[in-house]
Design a protein around this motif. Structure first.
Motif, PDB file in Angstrom:
ATOM      1  N   ASN A 129       0.822  -1.213   0.000  1.00 24.66           N
ATOM      2  CA  ASN A 129       0.000   0.000   0.000  1.00 24.66           C
ATOM      3  C   ASN A 129       0.855   1.262   0.000  1.00 24.66           C
ATOM      4  OD1 ASN A 129      -2.414  -1.336  -0.020  1.00 24.66           O
ATOM      5  ND2 ASN A 129      -2.881  -1.020   2.145  1.00 24.66           N
ATOM      6  N   GLY A 130       2.160   1.103   0.008  1.00 20.47           N
ATOM      7  CA  GLY A 130       3.060   2.251   0.054  1.00 20.47           C
ATOM      8  C   GLY A 130       3.034   3.050  -1.230  1.00 20.47           C
ATOM      9  N   PHE A 131       3.632   4.231  -1.181  1.00 20.60           N
ATOM     10  CA  PHE A 131       3.619   5.135  -2.325  1.00 20.60           C
ATOM     11  C   PHE A 131       4.564   4.639  -3.412  1.00 20.60           C
ATOM     12  CE2 PHE A 131       2.864   8.253   1.293  1.00 20.60           C
ATOM     13  CZ  PHE A 131       1.487   8.165   1.172  1.00 20.60           C
ATOM     14  N   GLN A 132       4.083   4.694  -4.633  1.00 21.79           N
ATOM     15  CA  GLN A 132       4.817   4.153  -5.766  1.00 21.79           C
ATOM     16  C   GLN A 132       6.211   4.754  -5.902  1.00 21.79           C
ATOM     17  OE1 GLN A 132       2.627   4.487  -9.415  1.00 21.79           O
ATOM     18  NE2 GLN A 132       3.927   3.051 -10.503  1.00 21.79           N
ATOM     19  N   GLU A 133       6.326   6.065  -5.631  1.00 23.59           N
ATOM     20  CA  GLU A 133       7.603   6.733  -5.891  1.00 23.59           C
ATOM     21  C   GLU A 133       8.706   6.324  -4.923  1.00 23.59           C
ATOM     22  OE1 GLU A 133       5.377  10.094  -3.537  1.00 23.59           O
ATOM     23  OE2 GLU A 133       4.858   8.310  -4.695  1.00 23.59           O
ATOM     24  N   VAL A 134       8.342   5.703  -3.797  1.00 23.57           N
ATOM     25  CA  VAL A 134       9.386   5.328  -2.836  1.00 23.57           C
ATOM     26  C   VAL A 134       9.571   3.820  -2.682  1.00 23.57           C
ATOM     27  CG1 VAL A 134       9.270   7.467  -1.503  1.00 23.57           C
ATOM     28  CG2 VAL A 134       7.796   5.551  -0.883  1.00 23.57           C
ATOM     29  N   GLN A 135       8.552   3.025  -3.010  1.00 23.72           N
ATOM     30  CA  GLN A 135       8.658   1.602  -2.729  1.00 23.72           C
ATOM     31  C   GLN A 135       9.753   0.919  -3.553  1.00 23.72           C
ATOM     32  OE1 GLN A 135       7.286   2.079  -0.003  1.00 23.72           O
ATOM     33  NE2 GLN A 135       6.040   0.241   0.122  1.00 23.72           N
ATOM     34  N   ASP A 153       1.700  -2.063  -6.385  1.00 29.03           N
ATOM     35  CA  ASP A 153       1.404  -1.085  -5.339  1.00 29.03           C
ATOM     36  C   ASP A 153       0.009  -0.508  -5.557  1.00 29.03           C
ATOM     37  OD1 ASP A 153       1.549   1.668  -6.726  1.00 29.03           O
ATOM     38  OD2 ASP A 153       3.445   0.762  -7.321  1.00 29.03           O
ATOM     39  N   SER A 154      -0.523   0.078  -4.509  1.00 29.82           N
ATOM     40  CA  SER A 154      -1.916   0.535  -4.535  1.00 29.82           C
ATOM     41  C   SER A 154      -2.140   1.659  -5.526  1.00 29.82           C
ATOM     42  CB  SER A 154      -2.341   0.974  -3.127  1.00 29.82           C
ATOM     43  OG  SER A 154      -1.471   1.971  -2.630  1.00 29.82           O
ATOM     44  N   GLU A 155      -1.099   2.442  -5.815  1.00 28.44           N
ATOM     45  CA  GLU A 155      -1.276   3.543  -6.762  1.00 28.44           C
ATOM     46  C   GLU A 155      -1.437   3.023  -8.193  1.00 28.44           C
ATOM     47  OE1 GLU A 155       0.488   7.508  -4.771  1.00 28.44           O
ATOM     48  OE2 GLU A 155       2.007   6.220  -5.689  1.00 28.44           O
ATOM     49  N   GLN A 156      -0.833   1.896  -8.512  1.00 24.40           N
ATOM     50  CA  GLN A 156      -1.037   1.270  -9.824  1.00 24.40           C
ATOM     51  C   GLN A 156      -2.488   0.849 -10.011  1.00 24.40           C
ATOM     52  OE1 GLN A 156       1.430  -2.209 -10.585  1.00 24.40           O
ATOM     53  NE2 GLN A 156       3.123  -1.300  -9.461  1.00 24.40           N
ATOM     54  N   VAL A 157      -3.064   0.310  -8.950  1.00 22.17           N
ATOM     55  CA  VAL A 157      -4.373  -0.331  -9.044  1.00 22.17           C
ATOM     56  C   VAL A 157      -5.509   0.637  -8.754  1.00 22.17           C
ATOM     57  CG1 VAL A 157      -5.717  -2.358  -8.312  1.00 22.17           C
ATOM     58  CG2 VAL A 157      -3.226  -2.436  -8.227  1.00 22.17           C
ATOM     59  N   GLY A 158      -5.240   1.652  -7.929  1.00 18.62           N
ATOM     60  CA  GLY A 158      -6.275   2.611  -7.566  1.00 18.62           C
ATOM     61  C   GLY A 158      -7.056   2.240  -6.325  1.00 18.62           C
ATOM     62  N   VAL A 159      -6.683   1.116  -5.700  1.00 13.59           N
ATOM     63  CA  VAL A 159      -7.285   0.701  -4.430  1.00 13.59           C
ATOM     64  C   VAL A 159      -6.177   0.145  -3.542  1.00 13.59           C
ATOM     65  CG1 VAL A 159      -9.553   0.171  -5.414  1.00 13.59           C
ATOM     66  CG2 VAL A 159      -7.823  -1.626  -5.258  1.00 13.59           C
ATOM     67  N   LYS A 160      -6.480   0.002  -2.278  1.00 16.15           N
ATOM     68  CA  LYS A 160      -5.485  -0.450  -1.321  1.00 16.15           C
ATOM     69  C   LYS A 160      -5.922  -1.774  -0.684  1.00 16.15           C
ATOM     70  CE  LYS A 160      -4.959   4.449  -0.401  1.00 16.15           C
ATOM     71  NZ  LYS A 160      -6.158   4.790  -1.215  1.00 16.15           N
ATOM     72  N   ALA A 170      -2.668  -8.275  -8.686  1.00 18.95           N
ATOM     73  CA  ALA A 170      -1.327  -8.852  -8.511  1.00 18.95           C
ATOM     74  C   ALA A 170      -1.272 -10.289  -9.016  1.00 18.95           C
ATOM     75  CB  ALA A 170      -0.924  -8.790  -7.039  1.00 18.95           C
ATOM     76  N   LEU A 171      -2.325 -11.047  -8.759  1.00 17.84           N
ATOM     77  CA  LEU A 171      -2.381 -12.438  -9.221  1.00 17.84           C
ATOM     78  C   LEU A 171      -2.445 -12.497 -10.749  1.00 17.84           C
ATOM     79  CD1 LEU A 171      -4.927 -13.843  -6.616  1.00 17.84           C
ATOM     80  CD2 LEU A 171      -2.535 -14.528  -6.789  1.00 17.84           C
ATOM     81  N   ASN A 172      -3.339 -11.708 -11.328  1.00 19.91           N
ATOM     82  CA  ASN A 172      -3.510 -11.722 -12.786  1.00 19.91           C
ATOM     83  C   ASN A 172      -2.256 -11.269 -13.518  1.00 19.91           C
ATOM     84  OD1 ASN A 172      -6.153 -12.636 -12.574  1.00 19.91           O
ATOM     85  ND2 ASN A 172      -7.012 -10.568 -12.527  1.00 19.91           N
ATOM     86  N   LYS A 173      -1.550 -10.343 -12.912  1.00 21.96           N
ATOM     87  CA  LYS A 173      -0.331  -9.786 -13.505  1.00 21.96           C
ATOM     88  C   LYS A 173       0.703 -10.875 -13.807  1.00 21.96           C
ATOM     89  CE  LYS A 173       2.751  -5.930 -12.208  1.00 21.96           C
ATOM     90  NZ  LYS A 173       2.993  -4.981 -11.103  1.00 21.96           N
ATOM     91  N   VAL A 174       0.730 -11.904 -12.954  1.00 22.37           N
ATOM     92  CA  VAL A 174       1.740 -12.963 -13.119  1.00 22.37           C
ATOM     93  C   VAL A 174       1.100 -14.327 -13.382  1.00 22.37           C
ATOM     94  CG1 VAL A 174       3.495 -11.780 -11.771  1.00 22.37           C
ATOM     95  CG2 VAL A 174       1.871 -13.266 -10.588  1.00 22.37           C
ATOM     96  N   LYS A 175      -0.216 -14.284 -13.704  1.00 24.03           N
ATOM     97  CA  LYS A 175      -0.955 -15.515 -14.005  1.00 24.03           C
ATOM     98  C   LYS A 175      -0.867 -16.530 -12.857  1.00 24.03           C
ATOM     99  CE  LYS A 175      -0.651 -15.085 -19.057  1.00 24.03           C
ATOM    100  NZ  LYS A 175      -0.247 -13.674 -19.021  1.00 24.03           N
TER     101      LYS A 175
END
Length: 229
Positions: A129-135, A153-160, A170-175
């Motif tokens: 859930n951390g900020f994309q620019e620092v994780q 990260d949550s900023e990619q998805v728009g939810v936390k 996250a699951l779909n991203k890597v099948k």
């Protein structure tokens, strides 16, 4: 105790692999010196740490935005310790805090050892859930970025977390599939219940060794993951 059939292991980052409290304390020490903020660091952190957790809960629940989180956690803490800080100083501190935070790279005990142990056996991933620019900077500066096949990260998805959308993303991203995946994290609501609710296994990293009534898989040290994986 081994969990059979696992192929993908998802980790939280802050408070699970990356020692947030230690790195945060070092960051505050640095930025207070830069801005000549004459406070007792131990007293400040005593109030800041629970205040920060409360604001992160509000942020997770979409009740405040990122700017409010960053400003109010500092403002509330300064009020608690009766330190007069105007809005200009608080804004400067909030910016510098994010800038310097990822320059410190303390990890929890046995982080690298357990990642070396798991890497040949499983696909490893991060959900944060951390900020994309620092994780990503945290992962690279602490030299563990190369262990992970994906970072969500949550900023990619728009939810936390614990929103199921971030886990499914996250699951779909890597099948990967929920029934062959496990989530490891320190937050009961965001990491553990969030994962269990979509059919993933979950292991609670109870690093503070708090008395916990939940009857689920848990560890106090990352090395104990060898009991399950």
């Amino acid at each position: 105790m081994k969990i059979n059939g696992i192929k993908d292991v998802f980790f939280d980052l802050d408070h699970t692999l990356w020692d947030f409290d230690k790195n945060s304390a070092l960051t505050f020490s640095k930025i207070f010196k830069i801005h000549n903020v004459a406070v007792n660091l131990e007293e400040f952190l005593h109030y800041y740490e629970p205040i920060n957790l409360d604001y992160w809960k509000l942020f997770r629940e979409e009740r405040i935005d990122k700017a409010s989180l960053r400003y109010n956690r500092l403002n509330d803490t300064f009020n608690k310790i009766s330190f007069q800080a105007d809005s200009t100083l608080i804004h400067k501190l909030s910016i510098d805090y994010i800038m310097y935070l990822s320059t410190f790279n303390h990890l929890f005990d046995n982080t690298v050892d357990i990642l070396n142990y798991l890497k040949p056996k499983y696909n490893l991933h991060i959900i944060t859930n951390g900020f994309q620019e620092v994780q990503e900077s945290k992962l690279r500066n602490s030299n563990i970025h190369h262990f992970f096949q994906s970072i969500t990260d949550s900023e990619q998805v728009g939810v936390k977390k614990p929103n199921p959308k971030i886990f499914n993303f996250a699951l779909n991203k890597v099948k990967a599939h929920p029934e062959t995946s496990v989530m490891i994290g320190d937050n009961m609501e965001a990491d553990i219940l969030g994962a269990l609710n979509i059919g993933m296994e979950a292991i609670y990293f109870n690093y503070l060794k708090t008395v916990d009534k939940h009857s689920m898989k848990q560890i106090n040290n990352l090395d104990e993951l060898k009991l399950f994986l």
